[in-house]
Design a protein around this motif. Structure first.
Motif, PDB file in Angstrom:
ATOM      1  N   LEU A  45      -5.826  -9.447  -2.078  1.00  0.00           N
ATOM      2  CA  LEU A  45      -6.525  -8.829  -3.207  1.00  0.00           C
ATOM      3  C   LEU A  45      -5.872  -7.507  -3.601  1.00  0.00           C
ATOM      4  O   LEU A  45      -5.723  -7.216  -4.791  1.00  0.00           O
ATOM      5  CB  LEU A  45      -8.006  -8.622  -2.878  1.00  0.00           C
ATOM      6  N   PHE A  46      -5.460  -6.721  -2.623  1.00  0.00           N
ATOM      7  CA  PHE A  46      -4.800  -5.455  -2.928  1.00  0.00           C
ATOM      8  C   PHE A  46      -3.519  -5.693  -3.719  1.00  0.00           C
ATOM      9  O   PHE A  46      -3.282  -5.069  -4.753  1.00  0.00           O
ATOM     10  CB  PHE A  46      -4.487  -4.690  -1.631  1.00  0.00           C
TER      11      PHE A  46
ATOM     12  N   HIS B  66      -7.989  -9.209   2.164  1.00  0.00           N
ATOM     13  CA  HIS B  66      -7.904  -7.858   1.605  1.00  0.00           C
ATOM     14  C   HIS B  66      -6.483  -7.510   1.190  1.00  0.00           C
ATOM     15  O   HIS B  66      -6.273  -6.865   0.162  1.00  0.00           O
ATOM     16  CB  HIS B  66      -8.456  -6.839   2.597  1.00  0.00           C
TER      17      HIS B  66
ATOM     18  N   CYS C 153     -12.794 -16.711   2.352  1.00  0.00           N
ATOM     19  CA  CYS C 153     -12.098 -16.896   3.627  1.00  0.00           C
ATOM     20  C   CYS C 153     -12.356 -18.290   4.184  1.00  0.00           C
ATOM     21  O   CYS C 153     -11.435 -18.935   4.695  1.00  0.00           O
ATOM     22  CB  CYS C 153     -12.529 -15.836   4.634  1.00  0.00           C
TER      23      CYS C 153
ATOM     24  N   ARG D  10     -12.551 -14.166  -6.354  1.00  0.00           N
ATOM     25  CA  ARG D  10     -13.274 -12.933  -6.038  1.00  0.00           C
ATOM     26  C   ARG D  10     -13.731 -12.203  -7.299  1.00  0.00           C
ATOM     27  O   ARG D  10     -14.898 -11.872  -7.454  1.00  0.00           O
ATOM     28  CB  ARG D  10     -12.380 -12.022  -5.196  1.00  0.00           C
TER      29      ARG D  10
ATOM     30  N   SER E 157     -16.463 -12.467   0.102  1.00  0.00           N
ATOM     31  CA  SER E 157     -15.293 -12.537   0.974  1.00  0.00           C
ATOM     32  C   SER E 157     -15.438 -13.678   1.970  1.00  0.00           C
ATOM     33  O   SER E 157     -14.473 -14.405   2.240  1.00  0.00           O
ATOM     34  CB  SER E 157     -15.120 -11.215   1.734  1.00  0.00           C
TER      35      SER E 157
ATOM     36  N   SER F 282       0.823  -1.202   0.000  1.00  0.00           N
ATOM     37  CA  SER F 282       0.000   0.000   0.000  1.00  0.00           C
ATOM     38  C   SER F 282       0.860   1.256   0.000  1.00  0.00           C
ATOM     39  O   SER F 282       0.385   2.325  -0.313  1.00  0.00           O
ATOM     40  CB  SER F 282      -0.956   0.008   1.200  1.00  0.00           C
TER      41      SER F 282
ATOM     42  N   THR G 216     -10.279 -12.194   7.042  1.00  0.00           N
ATOM     43  CA  THR G 216     -10.729 -11.155   6.107  1.00  0.00           C
ATOM     44  C   THR G 216      -9.613 -10.151   5.852  1.00  0.00           C
ATOM     45  O   THR G 216      -9.428  -9.706   4.720  1.00  0.00           O
ATOM     46  CB  THR G 216     -11.973 -10.437   6.669  1.00  0.00           C
TER      47      THR G 216
END
Length: 189
Positions: free
Chosen positions: A169-170, A166, A155, A144, A151, A92, A162
């Motif tokens: 996926l990011f 995330h 999971c 997804r 989700s 990120s 979760t």
């Protein structure tokens, strides 16, 4: 017995599709063939359980997807579910955005996405870009974004939190955006 042979032949008609599906997710032809073979054998053993509420191909794909998930788990590819937690250094902070949350280097104009989806060349580039993801990340992303699973379903199937979903996926989206920008849309990553 003729009835069982007819059913086995019927299942064989779906082999080519199942093989492509498995190869896309596993990226290894021998593993894909094994997963497809296990799927067809399971479908043959459970033929009385198929209630016809979905198409046979859909039923077979769900069986295959579960075989792929089990295989991915057993091979231990990718990071364990609890390795990356929120707050740790992740992609990120990859330099895509400034302090105000604005793009530093915006993605290239992708034109008409609907037109691209109809192009077989687009899908070849997409599949090649997916090969740069880890096996687990590619499977989670596909579950997804391609299969449309929730989700919670992912999971539960992948035995992950979760938060970890995330993060995966990011990272997958970032890597695919970069690869597709370079190899399909001709922009900078």
């Amino acid at each position: 017995m003729a009835d069982e042979n007819e059913y086995a032949h019927f299942l064989e008609t779906h082999r080519k599709y199942l093989q492509r599906y498995a190869l896309f997710h596993l990226r290894d032809s021998s593993l894909a063939e094994d997963a497809v073979q296990d799927t067809l054998m399971a479908a043959l053993a459970r033929r009385g359980q198929f209630q016809g509420r979905s198409k046979p191909r859909t039923w077979l794909t769900v069986i295959l997807r579960n075989k792929i998930i089990d295989l991915t788990r057993s091979r231990g590819r990718g990071l364990p579910a609890n390795t990356v937690a929120l707050g740790e250094n992740t992609d990120s902070e990859d330099g895509s955005f400034n302090a105000n949350g604005e793009w530093i280097d915006p993605p290239a104009d992708w034109g008409s996405p609907d037109t691209a989806l109809e192009s077989s060349q687009f899908w070849r580039v997409y599949q090649e870009c997916c090969r740069h993801l880890t096996e687990r990340d590619a499977l989670v992303f596909s579950m997804r974004e391609v299969e449309g699973l929730s989700s919670e379903e992912i999971c539960r199937a992948m035995d992950m939190s979760t938060a970890n979903l995330h993060v995966i996926l990011f990272r997958a989206r970032q890597r695919l955006r970069s690869c597709m920008s370079i190899n399909w849309f001709g922009g900078k990553a």
